[in-house]
Scaffold this active site. Sequence first.
Site, short mmCIF file in Angstrom:
data_model
loop_
_atom_site.label_atom_id
_atom_site.label_comp_id
_atom_site.label_asym_id
_atom_site.label_seq_id
_atom_site.Cartn_x
_atom_site.Cartn_y
_atom_site.Cartn_z
N HIS A 141 -0.82 -0.22 -9.74
CA HIS A 141 -1.59 -1.15 -8.90
C HIS A 141 -2.11 -2.33 -9.74
CE1 HIS A 141 -3.68 -1.16 -4.77
NE2 HIS A 141 -3.59 -2.40 -5.22
N GLU A 183 -2.46 7.53 -5.05
CA GLU A 183 -2.84 6.86 -6.30
C GLU A 183 -4.32 7.00 -6.65
OE1 GLU A 183 -1.77 2.74 -5.22
OE2 GLU A 183 -3.90 2.24 -5.36
N ARG A 201 0.86 -1.19 0.00
CA ARG A 201 0.00 0.00 0.00
C ARG A 201 0.90 1.24 0.00
NH1 ARG A 201 -3.45 -2.72 -1.55
NH2 ARG A 201 -5.53 -3.12 -0.70
N ASP A 203 4.25 -0.49 -6.98
CA ASP A 203 2.99 -0.78 -7.68
C ASP A 203 1.87 0.05 -7.05
OD1 ASP A 203 1.39 -2.35 -9.55
OD2 ASP A 203 0.54 -3.30 -7.75
P1 NAD Z 1 -1.66 -11.12 5.07
O1 NAD Z 1 -2.71 -10.62 5.99
O2 NAD Z 1 -1.65 -12.57 4.70
O3 NAD Z 1 -0.21 -10.76 5.63
C1 NAD Z 1 0.13 -9.52 6.15
C2 NAD Z 1 1.21 -9.76 7.20
O4 NAD Z 1 1.68 -8.48 7.66
C3 NAD Z 1 0.70 -10.53 8.43
O5 NAD Z 1 1.53 -11.65 8.67
C4 NAD Z 1 0.77 -9.50 9.55
O6 NAD Z 1 1.08 -10.06 10.83
C5 NAD Z 1 1.90 -8.62 9.05
N1 NAD Z 1 1.95 -7.31 9.71
C6 NAD Z 1 0.92 -6.57 10.21
N2 NAD Z 1 1.41 -5.45 10.79
C7 NAD Z 1 2.77 -5.50 10.63
C8 NAD Z 1 3.82 -4.64 11.02
N3 NAD Z 1 3.57 -3.52 11.73
N4 NAD Z 1 5.08 -4.99 10.72
C9 NAD Z 1 5.33 -6.15 10.05
N5 NAD Z 1 4.37 -7.00 9.65
C10 NAD Z 1 3.11 -6.68 9.95
O7 NAD Z 1 -1.78 -10.21 3.76
P2 NAD Z 1 -1.26 -10.55 2.29
O8 NAD Z 1 -2.33 -11.27 1.53
O9 NAD Z 1 0.11 -11.13 2.36
O10 NAD Z 1 -1.19 -9.07 1.69
C11 NAD Z 1 -0.21 -8.14 2.14
C12 NAD Z 1 -0.61 -6.77 1.63
O11 NAD Z 1 -0.49 -6.75 0.20
C13 NAD Z 1 -2.08 -6.39 1.89
O12 NAD Z 1 -2.22 -5.78 3.13
C14 NAD Z 1 -2.39 -5.44 0.77
O13 NAD Z 1 -2.22 -4.12 1.22
C15 NAD Z 1 -1.33 -5.74 -0.30
N6 NAD Z 1 -1.90 -6.20 -1.58
C16 NAD Z 1 -1.56 -5.54 -2.71
C17 NAD Z 1 -2.06 -5.95 -3.93
C18 NAD Z 1 -1.68 -5.27 -5.22
O14 NAD Z 1 -2.34 -5.50 -6.25
N7 NAD Z 1 -0.66 -4.45 -5.24
C19 NAD Z 1 -2.94 -7.04 -3.98
C20 NAD Z 1 -3.25 -7.71 -2.79
C21 NAD Z 1 -2.73 -7.29 -1.59
#
Ligand code: NAD
Length: 330
Positions: A295, A263, A234, A258
């Site tokens: 994105h 954005e 994000r 990305d």
């Molecule tokens: P997820 O919930 O499986 O994993 C997120 C991890 O981050 C968890 O293990 C959590 O404990 C950890 N976390 C939370 N707070 C934290 C902190 N302060 N420091 C370190 N780690 C921390 O989520 P995911 O499916 O792996 O997705 C991750 C991120 O990717 C989402 O939050 C979303 O913002 C982003 N995303 C982007 C796209 C894209 O198209 N660019 C698509 C999907 C998801």
Amino acid sequence: MKVTFFNTKAYDKQFFTEANQAHGHQLEFLEVPLNENTCVLAKGATVVCVFVNDTVNAPVLRQLAENGTKLLALRCAGYNNVDLPEAAQLGVQVVRVPAYSPYAVAEHTVALILTLNRNTHRAYNRVREGNFALNGLMGFDLHGKTVGLIGLGKIGLVTARILKGFGCRVLGYDVQSCPEAEEIGLEVVSLDQVFAEADIVSLHCPLTPQTYHLINDASIAQMKKGVMLINTSRGGLIDTQAVIRGLKTEKIKYLGIDVYEEEGNLFFEDQSGKVIQDDVFMRLLSFNNVLITGHQAFFTSEALHGIAQVTLQNITDFEQGQTLVNEVKA
Ligand code: NAD
């Protein structure tokens, strides 16, 4: 059940219409984003379906609730754009798609790393113009480099597995424990250690009040000179002005993003005929070691199929009074 979709494109209509054959909901696809001016268009819809950059703040939620909306269905994983306490107070339930294809985002992360490193984007243009000079295209072996992942959830762990395949040393930091680390060969370390030791830092945690501007002047100061920074998570995780300062001093040698803090005003639309007013974004574009995609990390056919299926199942579960397994609570 009547579902009004905001911010839709042709591909949303295609995948949702196909998946809806198994559900039979009444789908209305609007192209406009959801905000204070457009929420009136959802009048009479029990369910409103939104994406990452729709505005779902307290005034919008109040209007939606007044007009009969009972369920907000996010067709994405992140929910940082929703005022969850307000939704709870209004009795509007919120569901999301916690997982669709972690491979889509992890593979795009690696695409950004490889493109920035080996300059394939620049080579593509050069060769088409008959320029076969290699000056300025030199990269480095990924093999043996240290990659630091922040966030070891679904996407972080798939990224770790791919990078282990390249022969990287993979470090990871998360606020939760990571039982998979040993099997993957991933070293779980402190955040300070990620910053201090990684040749490549890649962000895979959600945007929360705790992670807002996680990458700032102080954290950049801790990083290795010449670090590569990748963000497919994000935009708000990065203080963009601090990163621009890091790029100017060459502390940051490569930036692949990305997502971008502002954005919402730019991405997902063709802006090619317009004058882009965001000077910070334009400054980023002026660096030849910055690679920006709009994105699109999630954008694979497998992911879109999964998003449509899970979103419609969330809505069907709501209609049938089942437990909402993908509910997000304040
Ligand atoms: P997820 O919930 O499986 O994993 C997120 C991890 O981050 C968890 O293990 C959590 O404990 C950890 N976390 C939370 N707070 C934290 C902190 N302060 N420091 C370190 N780690 C921390 O989520 P995911 O499916 O792996 O997705 C991750 C991120 O990717 C989402 O939050 C979303 O913002 C982003 N995303 C982007 C796209 C894209 O198209 N660019 C698509 C999907 C998801």
